[in-house]
Design an enzyme around this catalytic site. Structure first.
Site, PDB file in Angstrom:
ATOM      1  N   ASP A  44       3.284  -4.306   8.241  1.00 58.69           N
ATOM      2  CA  ASP A  44       2.147  -3.430   7.978  1.00 58.69           C
ATOM      3  C   ASP A  44       0.837  -4.269   8.226  1.00 58.69           C
ATOM      4  O   ASP A  44       0.444  -5.200   7.337  1.00 58.69           O
ATOM      5  CB  ASP A  44       1.998  -2.626   6.501  1.00 58.69           C
ATOM      6  CG  ASP A  44       0.862  -2.065   6.122  1.00 58.69           C
ATOM      7  OD1 ASP A  44      -0.155  -2.040   6.983  1.00 58.69           O
ATOM      8  OD2 ASP A  44       0.564  -1.346   5.194  1.00 58.69           O
TER       9      ASP A  44
ATOM     10  N   HIS B  49       0.876  -1.190  -0.124  1.00 56.57           N
ATOM     11  CA  HIS B  49      -0.107   0.003  -0.067  1.00 56.57           C
ATOM     12  C   HIS B  49       0.870   1.204   0.104  1.00 56.57           C
ATOM     13  O   HIS B  49       2.106   1.295   0.576  1.00 56.57           O
ATOM     14  CB  HIS B  49      -0.823  -0.198   1.191  1.00 56.57           C
ATOM     15  CG  HIS B  49      -1.869   0.902   1.435  1.00 56.57           C
ATOM     16  ND1 HIS B  49      -1.773   2.422   1.813  1.00 56.57           N
ATOM     17  CD2 HIS B  49      -3.196   0.874   1.383  1.00 56.57           C
ATOM     18  CE1 HIS B  49      -2.837   2.841   1.879  1.00 56.57           C
ATOM     19  NE2 HIS B  49      -4.013   2.194   1.280  1.00 56.57           N
TER      20      HIS B  49
ATOM     21  N   LYS C  78     -10.318   0.204  10.671  1.00 62.27           N
ATOM     22  CA  LYS C  78     -10.340  -1.014   9.963  1.00 62.27           C
ATOM     23  C   LYS C  78     -10.836  -2.401  10.811  1.00 62.27           C
ATOM     24  O   LYS C  78     -11.077  -3.475  10.385  1.00 62.27           O
ATOM     25  CB  LYS C  78      -9.115  -1.411   9.097  1.00 62.27           C
ATOM     26  CG  LYS C  78      -8.916  -0.400   7.952  1.00 62.27           C
ATOM     27  CD  LYS C  78      -7.788  -0.741   7.147  1.00 62.27           C
ATOM     28  CE  LYS C  78      -7.064   0.250   6.568  1.00 62.27           C
ATOM     29  NZ  LYS C  78      -7.889   0.782   5.187  1.00 62.27           N
TER      30      LYS C  78
ATOM     31  N   GLN D 124      -4.414  -4.889   7.562  1.00 60.15           N
ATOM     32  CA  GLN D 124      -5.204  -5.811   6.827  1.00 60.15           C
ATOM     33  C   GLN D 124      -5.259  -7.311   7.776  1.00 60.15           C
ATOM     34  O   GLN D 124      -5.920  -7.942   7.375  1.00 60.15           O
ATOM     35  CB  GLN D 124      -5.305  -5.978   5.525  1.00 60.15           C
ATOM     36  CG  GLN D 124      -5.494  -4.804   4.638  1.00 60.15           C
ATOM     37  CD  GLN D 124      -6.794  -4.327   4.761  1.00 60.15           C
ATOM     38  OE1 GLN D 124      -7.900  -4.911   5.202  1.00 60.15           O
ATOM     39  NE2 GLN D 124      -7.130  -3.089   3.919  1.00 60.15           N
TER      40      GLN D 124
ATOM     41  N   CYS E 101      -4.733   2.565  -3.545  1.00 62.12           N
ATOM     42  CA  CYS E 101      -3.443   3.088  -3.080  1.00 62.12           C
ATOM     43  C   CYS E 101      -2.483   2.082  -3.241  1.00 62.12           C
ATOM     44  O   CYS E 101      -1.337   1.698  -2.340  1.00 62.12           O
ATOM     45  CB  CYS E 101      -3.707   3.428  -1.424  1.00 62.12           C
ATOM     46  SG  CYS E 101      -4.640   4.468  -1.023  1.00 62.12           S
TER      47      CYS E 101
END
Ligand code: PLP
Length: 418
Positions: free
Chosen positions: A208, A131, A234, A211, A374
Site C-alpha cells: 500500500d 489503513h 495524494k 503515502q 481510517c
C-alpha cells in the site's frame, strides 16, 4: 507551470507555491496553512489546466472511436499511463492499471487474485498499523474464503518485528499486504526486506504505497513488489483516479473483477473472453480526465524532482518534530526523529480532544486532520480515540510550521482558561 525551473534543482518553495492557486486563499480571514496532505494534496495550475484542456478541446471517449478527438483522448490517456509507469519504473506500461484509487486497487487484488488463490484455512499477513483500505478488503476475502488474517506485531512507534514476521510465514501463507508508510505514525516500513523474506518463501507481496509514491522514489522493479497501490489525489492529481501496479506474470493469471465494455475480446450470449492487459481490468468508460490529470501531476513532480521533494519534506519534518517536542503539552506518536519516517506527524495536546484542537486550529486558517485516520485498530493499540495529524508536502514552509505551533499554543491556553 513555471517553466524556468530545471529538474533536480533545489526547489524554490515560493515559486512552487505560486503554481497552486488555493495556497493564496484565506480561511477565517487568515492565510490558508494547508497541513492535511496525507488526506489529499492541492493541485497546481498545470494539473487543473490539463483537465480543462481535455474538456474544452478534445473531450471524447477512448479506444472506441475512429474520429480525431477520440484518437487524441486515447493517445493522451495512454501517454499518461506510460509516464506513470516510468515514474515507478514498471517494466511495462500495461502493468499499470487505472483504478479509482488505492482502495479500489487493493479491492481489485483481493477479489481478482484473492478469490482464486486463497482457500479455506489459508493465511493473509498484514501489519497492525494498516489503513482500513488495506485491512477491510482482506477481512472480506477471509470471510468469503474461510481464511485467516495474521498481523505482524509492531512496537509503539510502528516498527515491524521482522523476527516474528519471518516466523509467521508458512505453508498456508498466501499473501503479505503491508503499508509502505503509515498514514498515522509516519513510520516507513522496511518493505524491501519484507518482500525479500516473503519471496524466499514463495509468497507474493502487495504494498500500500498511498503515502510513499507521492513523497519518495518508489522503484517497483528494485523493490520486486508484486502489487503496488496508490492514489492520484495524494500526489497533486485529481480525485477518483489511482493505480494498481502488478507484475505482468501475476496480472495475466487473474480474471477480471469488473465485467462490461472495453474489457472483453469476444462476447457471445452465454460466454465472453477477456481483453489483454491493461484493458482486462478497466471495464467501462474509465476516468479519462483523471488519468490525464495524474499524468500531468507526474510531469510536475518530475520537474521538481522526487528526491528534492523528499529532502524538503524531511527538513520540514525535522523542524516540526523539534518545535512540537518543545511544547510540554504535546505528545507525539510515531518515531521521534526523521530516521525511517515521512512527513506525517500525529500528536495529542494534553487531554484536549483532537477534534477540539482541529476546530480551533481551523479558526486560525490551519488545516490539519483530527480523527482515527481510517486506522481504528491502530488507535486502540495507541490507547487513544483519535489524534491530531499534520502532514507536509513540497509547498509547505517552516513559517507554516511556526503558525501551527503558535496556533496549538493558543488552543491550549484557551482550554486552560488563560
Ligand atoms: N492507504 C493509506 C496508507 C492511506 O493513507 C490512504 C488514504 O488516506 C489509503 C490507503 C486510501 O486511499 P484512497 O482513499 O485514496 O483510496
Amino acid at each position: 507551470m513555471t517553466t524556468n525551473r530545471s529538474a533536480e534543482t533545489t526547489p524554490d518553495v515560493a515559486s512552487i507555491r505560486a503554481d497552486f492557486p488555493i495556497l493564496g486563499t484565506q480561511v477565517h480571514d487568515s492565510p490558508l496553512v494547508y497541513l492535511d496532505n496525507a488526506a489529499t494534496t492541492q493541485k497546481p495550475h498545470h494539473v487543473i489546466e490539463s483537465l480543462s484542456t481535455y474538456y474544452e478541446t478534445y473531450n471524447a471517449n477512448i479506444h472506441r472511436g475512429l474520429h480525431t478527438l477520440s484518437e487524441q483522448a486515447t493517445a493522451e490517456y495512454e501517454s499518461a499511463r506510460d509516464r506513470i509507469a516510468a515514474f515507478i519504473n514498471a517494466k511495462q506500461s500495461h502493468e499499470v492499471i487505472f483504478t479509482r484509487g488505492t482502495t479500489d486497487a487493493i479491492n481489485l487484488v483481493a477479489r481478482a487474485w484473492g478469490d482464486s488463490n486463497v482457500a479455506s484455512g489459508d493465511e493473509i499477513i498484514l501489519t497492525e498499523i494498516e489503513h482500513h483500505s488495506n485491512l477491510v478488503p482482506w477481512q472480506m476475502l477471509a470471510h468469503r474464503r474461510g481464511a485467516h488474517l495474521r498481523f505482524i506485531p509492531t512496537d509503539s512507534e510502528g516498527h515491524v518485528d521482522l523476527v516474528e514476521y519471518e516466523k509467521m510465514l508458512g505453508k498456508r501463507t498466501r499473501i503479505v499486504a503491508v503499508t509502505h508508510m503509515s498514514n498515522v505514525l509516519g513510520v516507513i516500513t522496511p518493505v524491501a526486506e519484507l518482500i525479500r523474506i516473503a519471496h524466499a518463501n514463495g509468497i507474493p507481496v502487495l504494498v500500500d504505497a498511498a503515502q510513499s509514491v507521492p513523497h519518495m522514489k518508489v522503484n517497483v522493479q528494485e523493490l520486486d513488489a508484486d502489487f503496488v497501490a496508490f492514489s492520484g489525489h495524494k500526489m497533486l492529481g485529481p480525485t477518483g483516479i489511482g493505480i494498481l501496479y502488478g507484475k505482468e506474470s501475476l496480472l495475466n493469471t487473474m480474471d477480471p473483477f469488473i465485467g462490461g465494455g472495453s474489457m472483453i475480446r469476444v462476447v457471445e450470449l452465454h460466454e465472453s473472453s477477456w481483453a489483454g492487459l491493461p484493458e482486462k481490468f478497466e471495464g467501462g468508460t474509465p476516468n479519462i480526465a483523471g488519468a490525464i490529470g495524474l499524468g500531468a501531476a507526474v510531469d510536475y513532480i518530475n520537474q521538481i524532482g522526487i528526491s528534492n521533494i523528499t529532502a524538503h519534506e524531511m527538513s520540514l519534518t525535522d523542524y516540526a518534530l523539534q518545535q512540537l517536542q518543545d511544547l510540554d503539552s504535546v505528545r507525539i506518536f510515531g518515531p521521534p526523529d526523521t530516521a525511517n519516517r515521512g512527513g506525517v506527524i500525529s500528536f495529542a495536546v494534553g487531554e484536549i480532544h483532537p477534534h477540539d484542537i482541529g476546530t480551533l486550529l481551523d479558526t486560525d486558517g490551519v488545516a490539519v486532520r483530527a480523527g482515527h485516520h481510517c486506522a481504528q485498530p491502530l488507535m486502540r493499540k495507541l490507547g487513544v480515540p483519535a489524534t491530531v495529524r499534520a502532514s507536509f508536502y513540497l509547498y509547505n514552509t517552516t513559517d507554516e510550521i511556526d503558525q501551527l505551533v503558535a496556533s496549538i499554543s493558543r488552543a491550549k491556553d484557551f482550554f486552560d482558561g488563560a
